[in-house]
Design an enzyme around this catalytic site. Structure first.
Site, mmCIF file in Angstrom:
data_model
loop_
_atom_site.group_PDB
_atom_site.id
_atom_site.type_symbol
_atom_site.label_atom_id
_atom_site.label_comp_id
_atom_site.label_asym_id
_atom_site.label_seq_id
_atom_site.Cartn_x
_atom_site.Cartn_y
_atom_site.Cartn_z
ATOM 1 N N ARG A 53 44.524 -40.303 19.317
ATOM 2 C CA ARG A 53 44.307 -41.114 18.112
ATOM 3 C C ARG A 53 45.570 -41.845 17.667
ATOM 4 O O ARG A 53 45.487 -42.847 16.966
ATOM 5 C CB ARG A 53 43.705 -40.264 16.994
ATOM 6 C CG ARG A 53 42.239 -39.908 17.267
ATOM 7 C CD ARG A 53 41.593 -39.142 16.130
ATOM 8 N NE ARG A 53 42.261 -37.904 15.825
ATOM 9 C CZ ARG A 53 41.980 -36.724 16.372
ATOM 10 N NH1 ARG A 53 41.022 -36.627 17.267
ATOM 11 N NH2 ARG A 53 42.643 -35.647 16.032
ATOM 12 N N GLU A 88 50.690 -22.361 18.990
ATOM 13 C CA GLU A 88 50.491 -21.080 18.320
ATOM 14 C C GLU A 88 50.128 -19.993 19.334
ATOM 15 O O GLU A 88 50.602 -18.871 19.252
ATOM 16 C CB GLU A 88 49.388 -21.231 17.265
ATOM 17 C CG GLU A 88 49.317 -20.071 16.314
ATOM 18 C CD GLU A 88 48.363 -20.331 15.162
ATOM 19 O OE1 GLU A 88 48.098 -19.375 14.430
ATOM 20 O OE2 GLU A 88 47.888 -21.471 15.000
#
Length: 174
Positions: A58, A95
């Site tokens: 994007r 993460e």
């Protein structure tokens, strides 16, 4: 015009408990998109870029029209294996694991002033990886920008720690 009026919140996407801020509704509204790109251009030009780097995928939607508007070059920072030819890569921690971001070798000349762009800044992990990759190839990262900043997450702080000024059009506190 309030840009937030053209950004849709999608609850529980991509997983339960997440509110996804969707710019497709902004892109679909030509007047709002024109205003957004005009506002971004006024902010990004302050960083005096030679090249705009869009983050997969994007970020391409933000960087490409801005590059055209500002008369800058445009390059893509992509996920591993998505660019043809020889690439330079940067691995970074997520993460739960690692990921890789790449740029085509020779896409940016050493010393060029680059602004890195994406649609949204959250934790800043991908944006920081992009900054590190651009620095690895000798680019001078003069700024970063997004349409949306999730101010309750540490993205801006990560960029500050990298000495990269940041701008956005819409900030959300939750």
């Amino acid at each position: 015009m309030n840009i937030k009026d053209h950004i849709r919140g999608v609850p529980d996407f991509p997983k339960p408990g997440i509110l996804f801020y969707d710019i497709s509704t902004l892109l679909a509204h030509p007047d709002a998109w024109q205003v957004a790109m005009g506002r971004m251009a006024r902010e990004i030009i302050k960083f005096q870029p030679d090249v705009l780097a869009g983050i997969d995928s994007r970020g391409f939607l933000v960087a490409a029209p801005l590059a055209l508007k500002l008369g800058c070059g445009f390059v893509m920072l992509r996920k591993k294996g998505k660019l043809p030819g020889e690439t330079i890569r940067h691995d970074y921690a997520l993460e739960y694991g690692t990921d890789t971001i790449e740029i085509q070798k020779g896409a940016i000349e050493e010393g060029k002033r680059v602004v890195i762009l994406d649609d949204l800044l959250a934790t800043g992990g991908t944006m920081a990886a992009g900054v590190e990759l651009l620095r690895k190839i000798g680019a001078h990262v003069t700024g970063a920008g997004t349409i949306i900043d999730l101010a309750f997450l540490p993205g801006k702080q990560r960029l500050k720690e990298l000495d990269v000024p940041f701008t956005c059009l819409a900030s959300y506190d939750e």
